[in-house]
Design a protein around this motif. Structure first.
Motif, PDB file in Angstrom:
ATOM      1  N   ASP A 509       0.862  -1.181   0.000  1.00  0.00           N
ATOM      2  CA  ASP A 509       0.000   0.000   0.000  1.00  0.00           C
ATOM      3  C   ASP A 509       0.896   1.228   0.000  1.00  0.00           C
ATOM      4  OD1 ASP A 509      -1.929   1.888   0.206  1.00  0.00           O
ATOM      5  OD2 ASP A 509      -2.950   1.041   1.948  1.00  0.00           O
ATOM      6  N   LEU A 510       1.103   1.787  -1.198  1.00  0.00           N
ATOM      7  CA  LEU A 510       2.019   2.919  -1.330  1.00  0.00           C
ATOM      8  C   LEU A 510       1.445   4.198  -0.738  1.00  0.00           C
ATOM      9  CD1 LEU A 510       3.233   2.308  -4.984  1.00  0.00           C
ATOM     10  CD2 LEU A 510       4.281   1.547  -2.854  1.00  0.00           C
ATOM     11  N   GLY A 511       0.167   4.222  -0.462  1.00  0.00           N
ATOM     12  CA  GLY A 511      -0.441   5.410   0.114  1.00  0.00           C
ATOM     13  C   GLY A 511      -0.447   5.426   1.627  1.00  0.00           C
ATOM     14  N   TRP A 512       0.225   4.447   2.276  1.00  0.00           N
ATOM     15  CA  TRP A 512       0.245   4.397   3.733  1.00  0.00           C
ATOM     16  C   TRP A 512       1.560   4.950   4.252  1.00  0.00           C
ATOM     17  CZ3 TRP A 512      -2.333   4.500   7.941  1.00  0.00           C
ATOM     18  CH2 TRP A 512      -1.760   4.122   9.149  1.00  0.00           C
ATOM     19  N   PRO A 513       1.529   6.007   5.064  1.00  0.00           N
ATOM     20  CA  PRO A 513       2.767   6.564   5.620  1.00  0.00           C
ATOM     21  C   PRO A 513       3.195   5.809   6.871  1.00  0.00           C
ATOM     22  CG  PRO A 513       0.920   7.933   6.247  1.00  0.00           C
ATOM     23  CD  PRO A 513       0.353   6.827   5.411  1.00  0.00           C
ATOM     24  N   GLY A 514       3.948   4.766   6.699  1.00  0.00           N
ATOM     25  CA  GLY A 514       4.381   3.972   7.837  1.00  0.00           C
ATOM     26  C   GLY A 514       5.288   2.846   7.406  1.00  0.00           C
ATOM     27  N   LEU A 515       5.509   1.913   8.341  1.00  0.00           N
ATOM     28  CA  LEU A 515       6.411   0.796   8.082  1.00  0.00           C
ATOM     29  C   LEU A 515       5.853  -0.138   7.027  1.00  0.00           C
ATOM     30  CD1 LEU A 515       9.064  -0.587   8.976  1.00  0.00           C
ATOM     31  CD2 LEU A 515       7.711  -1.848  10.658  1.00  0.00           C
ATOM     32  N   GLY A 516       4.577  -0.405   7.056  1.00  0.00           N
ATOM     33  CA  GLY A 516       3.991  -1.290   6.068  1.00  0.00           C
ATOM     34  C   GLY A 516       2.665  -1.848   6.535  1.00  0.00           C
ATOM     35  N   VAL A 517       2.139  -2.747   5.717  1.00  0.00           N
ATOM     36  CA  VAL A 517       0.837  -3.359   5.967  1.00  0.00           C
ATOM     37  C   VAL A 517       1.012  -4.870   5.906  1.00  0.00           C
ATOM     38  CG1 VAL A 517      -1.593  -3.426   5.289  1.00  0.00           C
ATOM     39  CG2 VAL A 517      -0.223  -1.388   4.811  1.00  0.00           C
ATOM     40  N   VAL A 518       0.452  -5.564   6.879  1.00  0.00           N
ATOM     41  CA  VAL A 518       0.585  -7.017   6.956  1.00  0.00           C
ATOM     42  C   VAL A 518      -0.787  -7.603   7.254  1.00  0.00           C
ATOM     43  CG1 VAL A 518       1.131  -7.003   9.431  1.00  0.00           C
ATOM     44  CG2 VAL A 518       1.896  -8.902   8.002  1.00  0.00           C
ATOM     45  N   LYS A 545      -5.960  -5.993  18.233  1.00  0.00           N
ATOM     46  CA  LYS A 545      -6.223  -5.704  19.641  1.00  0.00           C
ATOM     47  C   LYS A 545      -5.073  -6.178  20.520  1.00  0.00           C
ATOM     48  CE  LYS A 545      -9.584  -6.668  23.303  1.00  0.00           C
ATOM     49  NZ  LYS A 545     -10.836  -7.382  23.653  1.00  0.00           N
ATOM     50  N   LYS A 546      -4.546  -7.372  20.242  1.00  0.00           N
ATOM     51  CA  LYS A 546      -3.427  -7.897  21.030  1.00  0.00           C
ATOM     52  C   LYS A 546      -2.182  -7.041  20.856  1.00  0.00           C
ATOM     53  CE  LYS A 546      -5.365 -11.704  22.701  1.00  0.00           C
ATOM     54  NZ  LYS A 546      -5.510 -11.964  24.155  1.00  0.00           N
ATOM     55  N   LEU A 547      -1.917  -6.587  19.640  1.00  0.00           N
ATOM     56  CA  LEU A 547      -0.718  -5.777  19.390  1.00  0.00           C
ATOM     57  C   LEU A 547      -0.812  -4.417  20.078  1.00  0.00           C
ATOM     58  CD1 LEU A 547      -0.108  -6.544  15.601  1.00  0.00           C
ATOM     59  CD2 LEU A 547       1.156  -7.447  17.550  1.00  0.00           C
ATOM     60  N   ASN A 548      -1.989  -3.842  20.115  1.00  0.00           N
ATOM     61  CA  ASN A 548      -2.141  -2.551  20.784  1.00  0.00           C
ATOM     62  C   ASN A 548      -2.027  -2.673  22.298  1.00  0.00           C
ATOM     63  OD1 ASN A 548      -2.503  -0.788  18.579  1.00  0.00           O
ATOM     64  ND2 ASN A 548      -4.612  -1.461  18.330  1.00  0.00           N
ATOM     65  N   GLU A 549      -2.234  -3.877  22.833  1.00  0.00           N
ATOM     66  CA  GLU A 549      -2.094  -4.076  24.275  1.00  0.00           C
ATOM     67  C   GLU A 549      -0.640  -4.170  24.704  1.00  0.00           C
ATOM     68  OE1 GLU A 549      -4.352  -7.547  25.122  1.00  0.00           O
ATOM     69  OE2 GLU A 549      -6.315  -6.545  24.931  1.00  0.00           O
ATOM     70  N   LEU A 550       0.264  -4.384  23.755  1.00  0.00           N
ATOM     71  CA  LEU A 550       1.681  -4.465  24.091  1.00  0.00           C
ATOM     72  C   LEU A 550       2.236  -3.079  24.404  1.00  0.00           C
ATOM     73  CD1 LEU A 550       2.860  -6.951  21.306  1.00  0.00           C
ATOM     74  CD2 LEU A 550       2.289  -7.487  23.668  1.00  0.00           C
ATOM     75  N   GLU A 551       3.213  -3.043  25.269  1.00  0.00           N
ATOM     76  CA  GLU A 551       3.844  -1.780  25.633  1.00  0.00           C
ATOM     77  C   GLU A 551       4.947  -1.464  24.621  1.00  0.00           C
ATOM     78  OE1 GLU A 551       5.269  -1.941  29.590  1.00  0.00           O
ATOM     79  OE2 GLU A 551       3.297  -2.200  30.516  1.00  0.00           O
ATOM     80  N   SER A 552       4.567  -0.735  23.600  1.00  0.00           N
ATOM     81  CA  SER A 552       5.526  -0.375  22.549  1.00  0.00           C
ATOM     82  C   SER A 552       5.213   1.030  22.066  1.00  0.00           C
ATOM     83  CB  SER A 552       5.439  -1.360  21.375  1.00  0.00           C
ATOM     84  OG  SER A 552       4.172  -1.274  20.742  1.00  0.00           O
ATOM     85  N   ASP A 553       6.145   1.588  21.313  1.00  0.00           N
ATOM     86  CA  ASP A 553       5.983   2.921  20.752  1.00  0.00           C
ATOM     87  C   ASP A 553       5.327   2.896  19.378  1.00  0.00           C
ATOM     88  OD1 ASP A 553       7.154   4.037  22.963  1.00  0.00           O
ATOM     89  OD2 ASP A 553       9.186   3.948  22.123  1.00  0.00           O
ATOM     90  N   LEU A 554       5.002   1.719  18.874  1.00  0.00           N
ATOM     91  CA  LEU A 554       4.420   1.589  17.543  1.00  0.00           C
ATOM     92  C   LEU A 554       2.916   1.841  17.600  1.00  0.00           C
ATOM     93  CD1 LEU A 554       6.268  -1.585  16.216  1.00  0.00           C
ATOM     94  CD2 LEU A 554       6.924   0.802  16.026  1.00  0.00           C
ATOM     95  N   THR A 555       2.393   2.272  16.467  1.00  0.00           N
ATOM     96  CA  THR A 555       0.953   2.474  16.322  1.00  0.00           C
ATOM     97  C   THR A 555       0.422   1.451  15.333  1.00  0.00           C
ATOM     98  OG1 THR A 555       1.360   4.134  14.591  1.00  0.00           O
ATOM     99  CG2 THR A 555       1.083   4.928  16.842  1.00  0.00           C
ATOM    100  N   CYS A 568      -6.505  -5.994   7.566  1.00  0.00           N
ATOM    101  CA  CYS A 568      -5.047  -5.827   7.603  1.00  0.00           C
ATOM    102  C   CYS A 568      -4.659  -5.059   8.861  1.00  0.00           C
ATOM    103  CB  CYS A 568      -4.535  -5.073   6.366  1.00  0.00           C
ATOM    104  SG  CYS A 568      -4.822  -5.939   4.817  1.00  0.00           S
ATOM    105  N   VAL A 569      -3.387  -5.179   9.194  1.00  0.00           N
ATOM    106  CA  VAL A 569      -2.808  -4.432  10.304  1.00  0.00           C
ATOM    107  C   VAL A 569      -1.834  -3.423   9.719  1.00  0.00           C
ATOM    108  CG1 VAL A 569      -1.429  -4.554  12.399  1.00  0.00           C
ATOM    109  CG2 VAL A 569      -3.085  -6.352  11.906  1.00  0.00           C
ATOM    110  N   TYR A 570      -2.105  -2.138   9.927  1.00  0.00           N
ATOM    111  CA  TYR A 570      -1.268  -1.056   9.428  1.00  0.00           C
ATOM    112  C   TYR A 570      -0.330  -0.605  10.543  1.00  0.00           C
ATOM    113  CZ  TYR A 570      -4.109  -0.511   5.217  1.00  0.00           C
ATOM    114  OH  TYR A 570      -4.747  -0.704   4.014  1.00  0.00           O
ATOM    115  N   ILE A 571       0.950  -0.572  10.226  1.00  0.00           N
ATOM    116  CA  ILE A 571       1.977  -0.179  11.192  1.00  0.00           C
ATOM    117  C   ILE A 571       2.477   1.209  10.810  1.00  0.00           C
ATOM    118  CG2 ILE A 571       4.141  -0.821  12.297  1.00  0.00           C
ATOM    119  CD1 ILE A 571       3.617  -3.669  11.385  1.00  0.00           C
TER     120      ILE A 571
END
Length: 783
Positions: A509-518, A545-555, A568-571
């Motif tokens: 997804d070239l229109g996503w400003p981030g690390l990528g889409v998985v 939901k599980k990834l957002n529960e982790l203590e990280s600086d990622l969105t 999809c999960v957008y990072i």
């Protein structure tokens, strides 16, 4: 001096009204808590009417009640200032003056119009010019086009479109002009779109946003040879996007050669009021007409735009609508007349000079930043600064670039511009959000792509931009550049890791400003696509939901609201210390865990249903066997009780337990036997996940350790050497058996069992007195 009581009362009322409208400390917050207030519902007019305070209060509620961001709106209102109040007073005065008698109205409007025109012509170095005041900034150019048509076609007033049909007029505009300008002119003039010619900008030499003069010359010659009439040329002194100025001197010569009208517009015309003016902009004073938008340049609300022009025939100007015989029409200049007098010459020049200094301050700071590319025409006096984030790939030569682009089609190579456009779009939105007083916005340029633009002449006077706002903007930009560079570098590694991981699908997804889409793939043998789609959505939603529960600086998010991929999960943006392998491994492991739990629950439901049916059959069979064993008489309530009292029936109780895992009914005999023997084993410890890597205190997930591996190896080697030194310091005459102590040598197998069973035996053997072997043997035999 005596003042008209009506004028004094009008000024007083306007002052009170503006104070009331700008006062945000009233009960607006309490009223905004209710989405719908009763007084906002329209009703019939009150018979007795309302006072001015109540009406202004209603206007204030309408202004602020439905605004989501009240702070930004109030910020704009507070920066209107007294000069803005003068402009607003002009509209009230225009309505009041219009009720005067005709002769007084004519004298007053003539004075206002002549004064304003003279001041503007002197201020912007446009000698012997006339002025047309209009609300829409395109209306002045439209009137100029009609004036030129009346001038070039002598019989236009009588013949109309028949004259145009015999010799088609052509209007030339730059391809860098504002969008929709040519179509709007054709629609208002009643001309076909074929009368509009877009002139390309330079592609080989000069600025990429300047009109190609040589190409324009060839196009005009072709139109003349084909029987068309070159009518007018619209040039730019500051293009709407990049703020570049056309070669006005050469364009003026070309227009004189073909008897064309030259009209100039753009934000750079404001610099004509300064002491130093670049030669490219100064050539605009020789053009036939120009449009000035003083409202945005000086921060004046509700003042008209002005089109200055030179023409000798007043009758044609009247026919084109540039002048009017109605005195009320001339009152359009009244708000500007009041504002110019309030600011004065020095105040006007100071505002324009301040905007230019802001641009120069930003440009000087951008030159010292890496990965920032500027697109500025005149660095010495340009009031518009356009920049973008761009990273040069010096390690890739042209050969490898072409080879990789033709074989792999990697996004950083083949879609490099699209990715940079996405990143710069994100950068511009972030800067505008973090520093709203800067007024930066995002523009789309034909050659450079998406860029961030800073044009203080359009925003500084309204927003109150100062030097410290520019410094804050640069500081925010410095913080965002490392995030952009690290994200751009790690995108390729993230894609490779995802493609190598089983169960994950990389979504481009070239229109996503981030690390990528998985996306986590759900493997199923069923042919029901709807069921697979629902299961896929369920798993990826739970994964997010599980990834957002982790203590990280990622969105982690579901992506943009419109145009994004589903399930999809957008990072988002990342920093350079991100451990990409750990991130991908965690996503895959979490997805597998969710899928296994989902399948286990689904399988358990079916197993439990079958097990319950089987348990019902077994219980029914057990009841029948109990009935045959006890006999029929014992089932009768009264007879059974008496019979059981005389002859008790000894029946063995058989317990049953339902195993959820196996889905079967089992006997509880083995459970009671194991409890009676007391040999229940402790449950095995919960295995720790392989993903739970050791982290330093306060270190968040997916972060590489700050300590290097070399430092860890050196620490471990030093501690190992210390252990070896301690082993070498033991007495050399002691054997390994002697190091263990004499009690360890004398213990027998029976004594070991005794010591494991009872701790007081250890106290007996560890005493310095000789052990009582007889007492120990008696205790062992008792046990």
């Amino acid at each position: 001096k005596m003042v008209d009581p009506t004028l004094a009362e009008m000024g007083k009322n306007l002052n009170e009204a503006m104070k009331m409208l700008e006062d945000n400390q009233r009960k607006v917050e309490e009223e905004n808590e209710k989405k719908y207030a009763r007084k906002d519902i329209p009703g019939p007019l009150q018979g007795s009417g309302q006072d001015m305070v109540s009406i202004l209060q209603l206007v204030q509620n309408l202004m602020h009640g439905e605004e989501e961001e009240e702070t930004s709106q109030s910020y704009r209102l507070q920066n209107v200032g007294e000069q803005g109040h003068m402009a607003l007073l002009g509209h009230s005065l225009a309505a009041y003056i219009s009720v005067l008698d005709r002769e007084r109205l004519r004298k007053l409007t003539t004075r206002i119009l002549s004064d304003t025109t003279l001041w503007l012509c002197r201020l912007f170095r446009y000698e012997n010019g006339s002025a047309y005041y209009h609300e829409d900034d395109r209306e002045g150019l439209l009137k100029i086009c009609r004036l030129v048509i009346h001038t070039r076609y002598e019989d236009y007033t009588l013949e109309g479109f028949n004259v145009l049909y015999t010799k088609q007029p052509v209007i030339y505009i730059s391809s860098a002009a504002r969008t929709g300008l040519g179509q709007a002119l054709c629609n208002q003039l009643g001309l076909p779109l074929s009368c509009m010619c877009r002139v390309p900008c330079n592609t080989m030499f000069g600025s990429q946003h300047q009109m190609d003069v040589a190409l324009l010359d060839r196009v005009i010659k072709d139109d003349v040879e084909s029987g068309k009439l070159p009518l007018l040329l619209v040039a730019n002194a500051g293009t709407p996007g990049a703020g570049h100025t056309d070669k006005l001197g050469r364009l003026k010569e070309l227009c004189e050669q073909y008897k064309m009208w030259l009209h100039v517009e753009g934000v750079n015309l404001a610099t004509l009021a300064l002491g130093y003016v670049s030669s490219s902009v100064l050539a605009a004073t020789k053009c036939d007409s120009m449009t000035l938008t003083l409202g945005s340049w000086l921060g004046l609300p509700a003042v008209p735009a002005v089109t200055l022009y030179r023409h000798e025939d007043p009758s044609l100007s009247l026919a084109a609508g540039l002048t009017s015989s109605q005195p009320v029409e001339k009152l359009r200049a009244l708000p500007l007349w009041l504002s110019l007098q309030y600011l004065g010459h020095d105040g006007i020049v100071e505002r324009i000079k301040h905007a230019s200094q802001l641009s120069q301050r930003l440009l000087e700071n951008l030159k010292n930043l890496d990965f920032i590319k500027t697109s500025v025409e005149d660095e010495l006096s340009s009031p518009v600064v356009v920049f973008k984030f761009f990273q040069e790939y010096s390690n890739r030569d042209q050969t490898s670039h072409a080879a990789q682009a033709s074989t792999i089609q990697h996004p950083i190579i083949s879609n490099e511009r699209h990715i940079y456009d996405t990143f710069n779009q994100w950068l511009g939105e972030q800067l505008a959000q973090l520093v709203p007083a800067s007024g930066v916005d995002v523009v789309e340029l034909e050659d450079e792509g998406t860029c961030v633009r800073f044009s203080p002449l359009l925003t500084a006077a309204v927003l109150g931009t100062e030097i410290q706002d520019i410094d804050q903007l640069v500081d925010c930009l410095k913080m965002k550049i490392p995030v952009l560079t690290s994200t751009l570098q790690l995108r390729e590694e993230f894609e490779q890791e995802v493609r190598r991981t089983v169960g994950l699908l990389y979504i481009e997804d070239l229109g996503w400003p981030g690390l990528g889409v998985v996306r986590y793939n759900y493997h199923s043998d069923e042919k029901n696509d709807d069921k697979q789609e629902k299961e896929l959505e369920k798993i990826n939603t739970e994964l997010l939901k599980k990834l957002n529960e982790l203590e990280s600086d990622l969105t982690f998010s579901l992506g943009p609201e419109f145009g994004g991929q589903k399930n999809c999960v957008y990072i988002g943006m990342v920093t350079e210390d991100l451990d990409v392998s750990e991130l991908v491994e965690t996503i895959a492991a979490t997805g597998r865990e969710i899928e296994e739990n989902s399948r286990l629950l689904e399988n358990m439901t079916e197993v439990v249903r079958k097990g319950i049916q089987e348990a019902q059959l077994q219980l029914q069979k057990a009841n029948e066997e109990r009935l045959l064993e006890e006999g029929l008489l014992r089932q009768i309530p009264v007879v059974g009780s008496v019979l059981n009292w005389f002859s008790p029936f000894q029946a063995s109780s058989k317990g049953r337990t339902f195993n959820l895992t196996a889905g079967s009914l089992e006997s509880t005999e083995s459970m009671y036997i194991s409890k009676a023997q007391g040999t229940g084993s402790t449950p095995p410890p919960t295995p720790t996940s392989s993903l739970a890597k050791q982290r330093l205190p306060g270190q968040k997930a997916f972060k590489r350790s700050l300590r290097s591996s070399d430092g860890l190896s050196e620490t471990s080697s030093i501690s190992h050497c210390d252990d070896l030194d301690k082993m070498d310091q033991r007495p050399p005459n002691l054997s390994p058996s002697q190091e263990q102590g004499p009690l360890e040598m004398e213990r027998s197998e029976e004594q070991k069992e005794v010591m494991q069973a009872k701790t007081d035996t250890e106290d007996i053997h560890s005493d310095k007195s000789p052990p009582d072997c007889t007492k120990a043997e008696d205790q062992a035999s008792q046990r």
